[in-house]
Design a protein around this motif. Sequence first.
Motif: not given
Length: 420
Positions: A346-364
């Motif tokens: 996101t610091g490099a300009g990514i504006s769309r994120l698809v995140v899979a997994g409950g623990e991964t999503s929480g961490a992100v």
Amino acid sequence: MLLGCIGDDFTGSSDLANTLAKGGMRVVQYSGVPDAPADPSVEAGVVALKSRTVPVDKAVSASLKACDWLIEQGCRQFVFKYCSTFDSTPEGNIGPVIDALMERLGAAVTIVCPAFPATGRSIYQGHLFVKDKLLSESGMENHPLTPMTDADLRRWLKPQTKQGVGHVGAAAVFEGPEAIAAGLRREMDAGRPIVVVDAIRDADLFAIGKAAKDMKLVTGGSGIALGLPANLIDPATLKERRTPWHGDGGLAAILSGSCSTMTRAQVERYRADHPSLEIDADKLIAGELEPEEVADWASSAASKAAPLIYSSAEPDRVRAAQERHGKERVATAIEGFFAEIARELTGAGISRLVVAGGETSGAVVEGLGLSALEIGPEIAPGVPALKASDRPLWLTLKSGNFGAEDFFAEALAVLKRRPA
């Protein structure tokens, strides 16, 4: 605020928020307990916690803190949301949190109903099914953190709670709200105030919602919320409340930490013709992978197509890594790595994120410091598009087994969608 909701992970919380938003309520998902009052326009607040796999005392403490904040917002009814596959262990955390919330709210009886027919989760005779398989034979018995080896929710809950566990069966549910309410009173009077309620159709969940109109606390998967908006808001106005969605066409990336059967299929489908990189647990713990290098690769690849970064390994590989390094060490390393990658991207300009997994999503979400999320259109049953309330970031948080095999491509398209 009318309805106060506590979710034990971030994907499940967005699933619940999606159900309530589709039902017509004005919903905001909060990342952790806010430190300020909610906007007066919010009708349903969903406090997303990362409490599913933490020690029991921490899960209870966090849930009570969320409950106290929601009480301060004036909520009339409360929902404790956990996974529709009842992720837990014999020690908790579902039972202890239910006990604590019932005591805090003065709730004499509550419902346990993780059914979600749209994704194949149903409860019959107290047993949880995933489509035509018992939960304990659905692949969830191989979950790396919360393996589910018994589909009987009554039997699974009994060691977790200080209270009796009851049951309202399908025959009563099919008769409608009055029969369900009578069954709940019967179980409460018999000293079984935590009541598993069967549900195999959306119609059952609407009936359960009507039966729960005067209950202080209900618990379950997102499906339990189908019938709640009509109890709190004039049903004639509910369908007129959807907010137009504004997506974004910027650069995108996919982060997948789930090892569920469906997510592994989604990874295989997407990586067949898109740039992808696997995060190997052994290399990560050995210090052979740096988040900055992975993020640099992904940022470069994103100019052509959204890259996939994944640690979604087969169950045997996951178990082997856990045996070598320890379950907690592997989970902590992977979650922290994905959180750092998300910050870099996101610091490099990514504006769309698809995140899979409950623990991964929480961490992100925690790693990015996202305080609140606006709810957009549904991408797949139980999975909405989301917009960060404080920055130009569009994302989705997907539970492991949700979505079809082409989910990643579909999610990217919905996050990009602009108003017609």
